[in-house]
Design a protein around this motif. Structure first.
Motif, PDB file in Angstrom:
ATOM      1  N   ARG A  64       0.758  -1.251  -0.121  1.00  0.00           N
ATOM      2  CA  ARG A  64       0.076  -0.073   0.051  1.00  0.00           C
ATOM      3  C   ARG A  64       0.855   1.405   0.218  1.00  0.00           C
ATOM      4  O   ARG A  64       0.577   2.298  -0.897  1.00  0.00           O
ATOM      5  N   VAL A  69      -0.436   5.241  -0.910  1.00  0.00           N
ATOM      6  CA  VAL A  69      -1.503   5.314   0.012  1.00  0.00           C
ATOM      7  C   VAL A  69      -1.017   4.956   1.872  1.00  0.00           C
ATOM      8  O   VAL A  69      -0.095   4.522   1.760  1.00  0.00           O
ATOM      9  N   SER A  73      -4.742   1.930   4.954  1.00  0.00           N
ATOM     10  CA  SER A  73      -5.807   2.238   3.857  1.00  0.00           C
ATOM     11  C   SER A  73      -6.069   0.898   3.166  1.00  0.00           C
ATOM     12  O   SER A  73      -5.287   0.243   2.600  1.00  0.00           O
ATOM     13  N   GLN A  75      -7.957   1.444   0.240  1.00  0.00           N
ATOM     14  CA  GLN A  75      -8.103   2.084  -0.958  1.00  0.00           C
ATOM     15  C   GLN A  75      -7.576   1.139  -2.346  1.00  0.00           C
ATOM     16  O   GLN A  75      -8.423   1.127  -3.373  1.00  0.00           O
ATOM     17  N   VAL A  76      -6.301   0.605  -2.222  1.00  0.00           N
ATOM     18  CA  VAL A  76      -5.949   0.198  -3.530  1.00  0.00           C
ATOM     19  C   VAL A  76      -5.737  -1.527  -3.213  1.00  0.00           C
ATOM     20  O   VAL A  76      -5.092  -2.031  -3.961  1.00  0.00           O
ATOM     21  N   ASP A  77      -6.566  -2.073  -2.149  1.00  0.00           N
ATOM     22  CA  ASP A  77      -6.226  -3.541  -1.831  1.00  0.00           C
ATOM     23  C   ASP A  77      -6.673  -4.538  -3.091  1.00  0.00           C
ATOM     24  O   ASP A  77      -6.187  -5.278  -3.561  1.00  0.00           O
TER      25      ASP A  77
END
Length: 305
Positions: A64, A69, A73, A75-77
């Motif tokens: 991440r 990020v 977070s 958000q990009v998993d």
């Protein structure tokens, strides 16, 4: 020697791409010992372990951050989950700093690929070779205070644990190998081709090597099972193959193609078996041909299964 490693890294990446696109690529050590007396289906089912998460929390946090990020977070998993494993490995290795030691590389392999190189080294599994490639041998000779071309210590080198060979090589190169270069080295020493393995996700082909599942899923159609020294290979069908085709028998066209390469068919066990007549690990070129035939069969005959 460094240039040799870089060249080999590029070649393996290219060969792995060909595996996916042209169905003629290679994979790391995927070869099995003897025709097992037990049921292959039972062995496959018994060793299958479901995993809830693809990567550990520490891997996810590192990747991440590498993607810009916050470590916590999510958000990009979704992006991370679909990345090729070699890309995840590169980003995870970067979290260790500019110099990465052998134990850190092996940790990354365990975390990303779930392959325990420490276990392979401890049990002395892996490629059975008369000697390692030239660049590895030269580096190890220098680490033993010998000239690069000297063969005085070669017997000692070949008796070393694989972890020690790896650690000495990395030290000679100031712990500065890239992820791609590290994967080349792992293939040279341990006989595990991580580039090839990375391309096998979702290809419906299970690979068992050196006492571990290298690639495995619930929808695999065939299994390549390896001996501990990569001298032998067995190929057989999975329970899922029988579920979707109504038969557990290996397809006749597949049998024909592989028998042309020197495999023999064991009718009682319903498996194809090959043993390298030289007594050494099966060469990568041969592995590539076998992989091309298997993946080609899956894509052309069972792509909608």
């Amino acid at each position: 020697m460094r240039n040799q490693i870089k060249t080999m890294a590029k070649n393996i990446v290219l060969f792995s791409t060909i595996t996916t696109v042209a169905l003629t690529g290679e994979v790391g050590s995927v070869f099995a010992a003897e025709a097992p007396a037990y049921s292959n289906t039972q062995a496959y089912e018994a060793q299958h372990i479901e995993q809830d998460a693809k990567y550990s929390k520490k891997v996810m946090r590192a990747v991440r951050v590498s993607l810009g990020v916050d470590a916590k977070s999510i958000q990009v998993d979704a992006v991370i989950q679909t990345m090729p494993k070699v890309n995840v490995m590169d980003r995870y290795l970067a979290s260790f700093g500019k110099k990465v030691k052998g134990n850190e590389v092996r940790l990354a392999v365990k975390e990303i690929f779930d392959i325990d190189l420490n276990y392979v080294s401890k049990m002395d599994y892996g490629s059975k070779l008369a000697s390692y490639p030239t660049d590895v041998m030269e580096s190890l000779r220098v680490s033993l205070n010998e000239e690069p071309a000297s063969t005085k210590q070669d017997a000692r080198i070949m008796e070393m644990a694989k972890n020690e060979v790896m650690d000495r090589y990395l030290k000679e190169h100031d712990y500065a190998l890239t992820g791609a270069e590290s994967r080349v080295l792992i293939n040279q020493i341990f006989g595990v081709n991580l580039e090839g393995i990375s391309t096998l996700e979702h290809m419906q082909l299970a690979v068992s090597s050196k006492g571990q599942w290298i690639v495995k899923s619930d929808t695999d159609l065939f299994v390549l099972e390896s001996s501990l020294d990569d001298v032998d290979v067995s190929i057989y069908t999975t329970p899922y193959f029988k579920e979707v085709t109504g038969s557990d028998q290996l397809p006749e066209p597949l049998k024909t193609k592989l028998m042309e390469l020197g495999f023999t068919y064991n009718e009682e066990a319903n498996l194809l078996y090959y043993k390298n007549p030289t007594g050494e690990s099966v060469p990568d070129a041969f592995k590539g041909r076998v992989m091309g035939i298997l993946i080609g069969t899956i894509v052309t005959e069972y792509k909608n299964k």
